[in-house]
Motif scaffolding. Sequence first.
Motif, short mmCIF file in Angstrom:
data_model
loop_
_atom_site.label_atom_id
_atom_site.label_comp_id
_atom_site.label_asym_id
_atom_site.label_seq_id
_atom_site.Cartn_x
_atom_site.Cartn_y
_atom_site.Cartn_z
N CYS A 103 47.67 10.84 68.43
CA CYS A 103 48.38 10.82 67.14
C CYS A 103 47.81 11.88 66.20
CB CYS A 103 48.27 9.43 66.51
SG CYS A 103 49.26 8.16 67.34
N MET A 104 46.50 12.04 66.19
CA MET A 104 45.89 13.05 65.32
C MET A 104 46.28 14.46 65.76
SD MET A 104 42.12 11.59 64.33
CE MET A 104 41.61 11.18 66.01
N ALA A 124 61.79 17.37 61.94
CA ALA A 124 60.79 17.31 63.02
C ALA A 124 59.45 16.79 62.52
CB ALA A 124 60.62 18.70 63.62
N SER A 125 58.98 17.31 61.39
CA SER A 125 57.66 16.92 60.89
C SER A 125 57.62 15.46 60.45
CB SER A 125 57.25 17.84 59.73
OG SER A 125 58.18 17.74 58.67
N LEU A 126 58.67 15.00 59.77
CA LEU A 126 58.69 13.60 59.34
C LEU A 126 58.79 12.65 60.53
CD1 LEU A 126 60.90 13.78 56.13
CD2 LEU A 126 58.42 13.56 56.29
N ALA A 127 59.49 13.07 61.57
CA ALA A 127 59.55 12.24 62.78
C ALA A 127 58.15 12.12 63.40
CB ALA A 127 60.52 12.85 63.79
N ILE A 128 57.41 13.23 63.42
CA ILE A 128 56.04 13.19 63.94
C ILE A 128 55.18 12.29 63.06
CG2 ILE A 128 53.98 14.57 64.36
CD1 ILE A 128 55.84 16.91 65.02
N VAL A 129 55.27 12.46 61.74
CA VAL A 129 54.44 11.68 60.82
C VAL A 129 54.75 10.19 60.94
CG1 VAL A 129 53.99 11.23 58.38
CG2 VAL A 129 54.08 13.58 59.21
N LEU A 160 50.40 18.16 74.15
CA LEU A 160 49.26 17.36 74.59
C LEU A 160 49.08 16.12 73.71
CD1 LEU A 160 46.68 20.14 75.48
CD2 LEU A 160 48.30 18.98 76.97
N GLY A 161 49.36 16.24 72.43
CA GLY A 161 49.28 15.06 71.55
C GLY A 161 50.24 13.98 71.97
N PHE A 162 51.46 14.37 72.34
CA PHE A 162 52.43 13.38 72.82
C PHE A 162 51.96 12.75 74.13
CE2 PHE A 162 56.07 12.22 75.40
CZ PHE A 162 56.83 11.46 74.52
N SER A 163 51.40 13.58 75.01
CA SER A 163 50.94 13.06 76.30
C SER A 163 49.85 12.03 76.11
CB SER A 163 50.44 14.21 77.18
OG SER A 163 51.49 15.11 77.45
N LEU A 164 48.89 12.28 75.22
CA LEU A 164 47.81 11.33 75.01
C LEU A 164 48.30 10.06 74.31
CD1 LEU A 164 44.75 13.54 73.96
CD2 LEU A 164 44.96 12.09 75.98
N ALA A 165 49.03 10.23 73.22
CA ALA A 165 49.45 9.07 72.42
C ALA A 165 50.45 8.21 73.17
CB ALA A 165 50.03 9.54 71.09
N TYR A 166 51.54 8.81 73.58
CA TYR A 166 52.57 8.02 74.25
C TYR A 166 52.14 7.67 75.67
CZ TYR A 166 57.07 6.51 76.04
OH TYR A 166 58.08 5.77 76.60
N GLY A 167 51.43 8.58 76.34
CA GLY A 167 51.01 8.32 77.71
C GLY A 167 50.10 7.12 77.82
N ILE A 216 53.40 4.75 62.44
CA ILE A 216 53.82 3.47 63.02
C ILE A 216 52.91 3.08 64.17
CG2 ILE A 216 55.67 2.37 64.35
CD1 ILE A 216 57.66 3.97 62.64
N THR A 217 52.59 4.03 65.02
CA THR A 217 51.73 3.74 66.17
C THR A 217 50.35 3.27 65.72
OG1 THR A 217 52.91 5.38 67.50
CG2 THR A 217 50.72 4.70 68.25
N LEU A 218 49.75 3.99 64.78
CA LEU A 218 48.40 3.62 64.33
C LEU A 218 48.40 2.26 63.62
CD1 LEU A 218 47.20 7.10 63.00
CD2 LEU A 218 46.50 5.97 65.10
N VAL A 219 49.39 2.04 62.79
CA VAL A 219 49.44 0.79 62.03
C VAL A 219 49.70 -0.40 62.95
CG1 VAL A 219 50.76 -0.49 60.31
CG2 VAL A 219 50.10 1.87 59.86
#
Length: 806
Positions: free
Chosen positions: A444-445, A645-650, A479-486, A655-658
């Motif tokens: 996520c970071m 795009a940026s707001l979707a990422i944010v 890579l961020g997507f792979s780590l977070a979602y993966g 949501i994931t972290l919370v």
Amino acid sequence: MPVICRSPRRVIRASLIFLLLLWLRPSAGKKKLYIGALFPMSGGWPGGQACMPSAQMALDLVNNRSDILPDYELELIHYDSMCDPGEATKLLYDLLYTEPIKIVLMPGCSGVSTLVAEAARMWNLIVTLDDLEQRVKEAGIEISVRQSFLTDPAVAVKNLKRQDARIIVGLFYETEARKVFCEVFKEKLYGKKYVWFLIGWYADNWFKIKDPAINCTVENMTEAVEGHVTTEIVMLNPETVRGVSNMTSQEFLAALMSRLGGKNPEETGGFQEAPLAYDAVWALALALNKTVAPLKAKGRRLEDFNYNNHDITSEIYRALNTSSFEGVSGQVVFDAQGSRMAMTLIEQLQGGSYKKIGYYDSSQKNLSWFGNDVWIGAGPPADRTVVNEQYRFLSQKLFAAVSVFAGLGILLGIVCLTFNIYNGNVRYIQNSQPYLNNMTAVGCMMALAAVFPLGIDGHHVHRSQFPVVCQFRLWLLGLGFSLAYGSMFTKIWWVHTLFTKKDEKKEKKKQHLEPWKLYATVGVLLAIDFLSLMIWQIVDPLHITVEKFTKEAPKEDLDVLIQPLLEHCSSKKMNTWLGVVYGYKGLLLLLGIFLAYETKSVSTEKINDHRAVGMAIYNVAVLCLITAPVTMILSSQQDASFAFASLAIVFSAYITLVVLFVPKMRRLITRGEWQSEQQDTLKTGSSTNNNDEEKSRQLERENRELQKIIQEKEERVSALRNQLAERQALRNRRRPSAGQNQNHNAPPPSSQQDPKSLLPPPGYPNPTTDNHSLPPSFSNSSNLYPADSKMSRNHCHNSQIPLLYK
């Protein structure tokens, strides 16, 4: 530079063309050389009315000179070309094929001169010709559009406006000029954006002459022609100098007026050009005279010339090019191409009258500019609409706002990561697979960090550094997507794999979920993304492409257009790569949604936060599946594309972290689990065995379930007691009346039953007393029930409530 003309595109700058043919005809003492001439005595430009008498005057003077062609006599044969190319071509052939052979001198119309000059090449004749198109090309000037017309110039003028012509050269005669500028007024092809260059030998009031061929007023014409520029050869030497003919320019004019018989010069066609015709005859005579000696040295004579004799032609041509003398029109010099090099007068129409604004000396290539030119706008118009390229950059306010949210999200990720690592020894955290959660926080970071290069453009970095920014965008986000979602997908995948089957084999596997399998799954997903991105960058690396938009007019009244440009990160086969990446990621997202739905009712302590993971997958998948196609559609709108795009990422990261970490924080804080477990660890010096803790938690849960069952049973017992009391009271009311009936037949009192015999047996509740006690098995004390759930349940189910009856 557009050109509009009535003749073909080749135009004659010099007004005279020499065609040399030689015919020897014996005469008394001298050989005659005949000059054939095509003078336009009528038609669009009747220049022959003054040019023919001036040429004849020059021939008479040459024939009277003993130092010029002493053995020859020049004689003029002329025809009226009527300034018509077709008629002139016919007359040319008559001159060529009718004896005697002539030296042909042709002043005049551009259309006639062009066709005759082209035809003369076929007979190896001397041409003096200026090609305007070739000259401007050599000077680095582009002719953007050419328009020709025969009678009506309306279509040609409309085409000039449609082509955004600004500097326009008009090559037509005076009568056609009035037609053209009437259309120019109608199309508004004049003013501060335009400048017209015209031939300078029109009459000074040509635009004020009433012409039935046009439907514009004098005021309309005056408005349309204001500011145009004319160029013409200086046709009359301004200095009082006697030239080769032993005449000054003023003496020439006087002699010409005498030959014209007192005609008004303003009404005589070609009066201004007459000095050129006069000097042209002198140039021809001097050139022929100069060839006599070189030809004699080679054993040749002028009379040896024929259509196939190139040697004599070359000598005559060389003699013309080296001619230099002072004439009544000024210094007569020809360049290497045979063009007359003379002073050019530049005038501008200012306030309805022509003003001299400069001279150009072609022999010295010197421009004398007076600086008195006047323009309608701030200065001379540009040769075209000035197009200013302007790059579109991302709104800095939007970038700053989103960057703040992304930065706060990174801080939140750091807090969550720190919390998870610090409480790694807590059993509740351990059962959530903390290492996978750590990967989710790091992913996520990284995704949030991708927001910064996503908003960097040419406003922040140089164009040469932009490809590096493109690389950061791709790798951080990928890579961020792979780590977070993966990591979340791995959890939900193994929950579905191990805990949704009911057979015995799967029941055994529930107790054996090796962590390395989870890490290996994340590693596989990460490796796939890493390899795909690496192949992409090696085979087809990202580079800058610039998108051009429709030109825009500024709000100010300026003669400029703005060309919006937008920089993109792209590659040669960008759509193919995006299709592969989006297709793979899309399948993962859809599969994640399916697995989350399938495991929503599963309860397991091995991955105790899989429901929260499913909730995060729902939100991330929906945002990604919507954002990907929308950003491709909005790629040409930099602000909207970045915001989406940026707001979707944010939002996905938040949501994931919370969802994953905040419930854990809340549980540990409100229940103090980490404190008790840390205290136990400090006392014992070692952590509690996970298996014992699991058994203890199971017993506690079963005890709570049993207490609930006992409570329900006690409520049932209380209800039964009430029913028994009501029945006993009813029987007591009925007993006296029954006793009276029985007294008639009853035995003596000594034989009646003892009232104590009606009481219930020992151990059963006595409804006649105030203290309705229960046997010990129904005591409301949890201490009487062992922890064994089966024993408790059997004890409750086997207990019975006896009924009192007589």
